[in-house]
Motif scaffolding. Structure first.
Motif, PDB file in Angstrom:
ATOM      1  N   GLY A  47      13.486  -6.014   3.148  1.00 18.94           N
ATOM      2  CA  GLY A  47      13.029  -7.337   3.527  1.00 18.94           C
ATOM      3  C   GLY A  47      12.657  -8.254   2.388  1.00 18.94           C
ATOM      4  N   GLY A  48      12.697  -7.739   1.165  1.00 13.24           N
ATOM      5  CA  GLY A  48      12.377  -8.594   0.041  1.00 13.24           C
ATOM      6  C   GLY A  48      13.459  -9.636  -0.184  1.00 13.24           C
ATOM      7  N   GLY A  49      13.179 -10.579  -1.079  1.00 10.92           N
ATOM      8  CA  GLY A  49      14.151 -11.609  -1.385  1.00 10.92           C
ATOM      9  C   GLY A  49      13.521 -12.727  -2.166  1.00 10.92           C
TER      10      GLY A  49
ATOM     11  N   SER B 221       4.943 -13.182  -6.461  1.00  7.03           N
ATOM     12  CA  SER B 221       6.175 -12.532  -6.921  1.00  7.03           C
ATOM     13  C   SER B 221       5.853 -11.177  -7.520  1.00  7.03           C
ATOM     14  CB  SER B 221       6.873 -13.406  -7.965  1.00  7.03           C
ATOM     15  OG  SER B 221       7.269 -14.642  -7.415  1.00  7.03           O
ATOM     16  N   ALA B 222       6.533 -10.157  -7.061  1.00  8.71           N
ATOM     17  CA  ALA B 222       6.283  -8.795  -7.529  1.00  8.71           C
ATOM     18  C   ALA B 222       7.233  -7.850  -6.818  1.00  8.71           C
ATOM     19  CB  ALA B 222       4.843  -8.379  -7.234  1.00  8.71           C
ATOM     20  N   MET B 223       7.236  -6.602  -7.293  1.00  7.45           N
ATOM     21  CA  MET B 223       7.861  -5.530  -6.529  1.00  7.45           C
ATOM     22  C   MET B 223       6.817  -5.040  -5.545  1.00  7.45           C
ATOM     23  SD  MET B 223      10.745  -3.829  -6.321  1.00  7.45           S
ATOM     24  CE  MET B 223      11.553  -3.651  -7.900  1.00  7.45           C
ATOM     25  N   TYR B 224       7.177  -4.964  -4.291  1.00  6.02           N
ATOM     26  CA  TYR B 224       6.257  -4.529  -3.245  1.00  6.02           C
ATOM     27  C   TYR B 224       6.620  -3.113  -2.811  1.00  6.02           C
ATOM     28  CZ  TYR B 224       4.144  -9.111  -2.758  1.00  6.02           C
ATOM     29  OH  TYR B 224       3.438 -10.271  -2.992  1.00  6.02           O
ATOM     30  N   TYR B 225       5.591  -2.279  -2.712  1.00  3.29           N
ATOM     31  CA  TYR B 225       5.762  -0.883  -2.337  1.00  3.29           C
ATOM     32  C   TYR B 225       4.902  -0.559  -1.120  1.00  3.29           C
ATOM     33  CZ  TYR B 225       7.383  -0.459  -7.192  1.00  3.29           C
ATOM     34  OH  TYR B 225       8.040  -0.604  -8.392  1.00  3.29           O
ATOM     35  N   CYS B 226       5.413   0.277  -0.236  1.00  2.00           N
ATOM     36  CA  CYS B 226       4.543   0.820   0.789  1.00  2.00           C
ATOM     37  C   CYS B 226       4.160   2.247   0.401  1.00  2.00           C
ATOM     38  CB  CYS B 226       5.170   0.785   2.178  1.00  2.00           C
ATOM     39  SG  CYS B 226       6.593   1.832   2.432  1.00  2.00           S
ATOM     40  N   ALA B 227       3.007   2.664   0.864  1.00  4.84           N
ATOM     41  CA  ALA B 227       2.458   3.962   0.514  1.00  4.84           C
ATOM     42  C   ALA B 227       1.765   4.565   1.723  1.00  4.84           C
ATOM     43  CB  ALA B 227       1.473   3.834  -0.646  1.00  4.84           C
ATOM     44  N   ALA B 228       1.659   5.882   1.729  1.00  2.99           N
ATOM     45  CA  ALA B 228       1.041   6.573   2.862  1.00  2.99           C
ATOM     46  C   ALA B 228       0.340   7.830   2.394  1.00  2.99           C
ATOM     47  CB  ALA B 228       2.110   6.930   3.905  1.00  2.99           C
ATOM     48  N   ASP B 229      -0.682   8.208   3.125  1.00  2.00           N
ATOM     49  CA  ASP B 229      -1.338   9.499   2.912  1.00  2.00           C
ATOM     50  C   ASP B 229      -2.110   9.854   4.166  1.00  2.00           C
ATOM     51  OD1 ASP B 229      -1.899  10.923  -0.168  1.00  2.00           O
ATOM     52  OD2 ASP B 229      -2.669  11.815   1.689  1.00  2.00           O
TER      53      ASP B 229
ATOM     54  N   SER C 290       2.515   9.428  -0.981  1.00  2.00           N
ATOM     55  CA  SER C 290       3.899   9.097  -0.643  1.00  2.00           C
ATOM     56  C   SER C 290       4.155   7.621  -0.898  1.00  2.00           C
ATOM     57  CB  SER C 290       4.172   9.404   0.838  1.00  2.00           C
ATOM     58  OG  SER C 290       4.032  10.784   1.096  1.00  2.00           O
ATOM     59  N   TRP C 291       5.274   7.349  -1.559  1.00  2.00           N
ATOM     60  CA  TRP C 291       5.626   5.982  -1.945  1.00  2.00           C
ATOM     61  C   TRP C 291       7.088   5.713  -1.649  1.00  2.00           C
ATOM     62  CZ3 TRP C 291       2.224   2.414  -4.128  1.00  2.00           C
ATOM     63  CH2 TRP C 291       0.948   2.908  -4.434  1.00  2.00           C
ATOM     64  N   GLY C 292       7.370   4.455  -1.320  1.00  2.00           N
ATOM     65  CA  GLY C 292       8.752   4.023  -1.210  1.00  2.00           C
ATOM     66  C   GLY C 292       9.287   3.586  -2.561  1.00  2.00           C
ATOM     67  N   GLN C 293      10.530   3.124  -2.569  1.00  2.00           N
ATOM     68  CA  GLN C 293      11.183   2.746  -3.821  1.00  2.00           C
ATOM     69  C   GLN C 293      10.909   1.305  -4.209  1.00  2.00           C
ATOM     70  OE1 GLN C 293      12.650   2.608  -0.924  1.00  2.00           O
ATOM     71  NE2 GLN C 293      13.693   0.623  -0.984  1.00  2.00           N
ATOM     72  N   GLY C 294      10.377   0.519  -3.287  1.00  2.00           N
ATOM     73  CA  GLY C 294      10.015  -0.853  -3.583  1.00  2.00           C
ATOM     74  C   GLY C 294      11.063  -1.860  -3.146  1.00  2.00           C
ATOM     75  N   THR C 295      10.601  -3.083  -2.917  1.00  2.00           N
ATOM     76  CA  THR C 295      11.488  -4.198  -2.600  1.00  2.00           C
ATOM     77  C   THR C 295      10.965  -5.427  -3.330  1.00  2.00           C
ATOM     78  OG1 THR C 295      12.552  -5.420  -0.785  1.00  2.00           O
ATOM     79  CG2 THR C 295      10.244  -4.827  -0.458  1.00  2.00           C
ATOM     80  N   GLN C 296      11.856  -6.166  -3.966  1.00  2.00           N
ATOM     81  CA  GLN C 296      11.462  -7.278  -4.834  1.00  2.00           C
ATOM     82  C   GLN C 296      11.242  -8.555  -4.023  1.00  2.00           C
ATOM     83  OE1 GLN C 296      10.939  -7.264  -8.273  1.00  2.00           O
ATOM     84  NE2 GLN C 296      10.242  -9.387  -7.995  1.00  2.00           N
ATOM     85  N   VAL C 297      10.139  -9.219  -4.337  1.00  2.00           N
ATOM     86  CA  VAL C 297       9.826 -10.528  -3.765  1.00  2.00           C
ATOM     87  C   VAL C 297       9.707 -11.518  -4.909  1.00  2.00           C
ATOM     88  CG1 VAL C 297       8.103 -11.903  -2.548  1.00  2.00           C
ATOM     89  CG2 VAL C 297       8.683  -9.601  -1.732  1.00  2.00           C
TER      90      VAL C 297
END
Length: 125
Positions: free
Chosen positions: A8-10, A90-98, A114-121
């Motif tokens: 969903g980044g962009g 503006s940044a790389m956005y990551y989701c995380a879980a525990d 746990s982390w995702g690979q990120g999506t750039q905004v």
């Protein structure tokens, strides 16, 4: 563990909106505390928003009133609705879980396993 994939980044102009998604799979995602973090070059990772297993949310002061964290009913997808975007978002956005995060530490990244690979905004002025 749970696996996370962001999307969903962009690129958007200041004042615009984006909605990020984070698809969770693997272990029972509904049992996990989840959060969004962001990092831009030369800056430390910043906690943006978190949601616990009861749906309670916490936001960083910098995004309060502009961003909304939510999950779908099955808790398989985490969202971050971002409105009134600013260039400083503006940044790389990551989701995380525990499995469990104390509420007072919900925006501390080192607590999440746990982390995702990120999506750039990217927000242009």
């Amino acid at each position: 563990p749970v696996q996370l994939v962001e999307s969903g980044g962009g690129s958007v102009q200041a004042g615009g909106s984006l909605r990020l998604s984070c698809a969770a799979s693997g272990d029972t995602p509904g049992n996990y505390y989840m959060a969004w973090f962001r990092q831009s070059p030369g800056k430390e990772r910043e906690g943006v928003a978190s949601i616990d297993t009861n749906g309670r949310t916490i936001y960083a002061d910098s995004v309060k009133g502009r961003f909304t964290i939510s999950q779908d009913n099955a808790k398989l997808t985490l969202y971050l609705q971002m409105n009134s975007l600013k260039p400083e978002d503006s940044a790389m956005y990551y989701c995380a879980a525990d499995r469990w995060i104390p509420r007072w530490a919900a925006l501390e990244g080192h607590r999440y396993g746990s982390w995702g690979q990120g999506t750039q905004v990217t927000v242009s002025s």
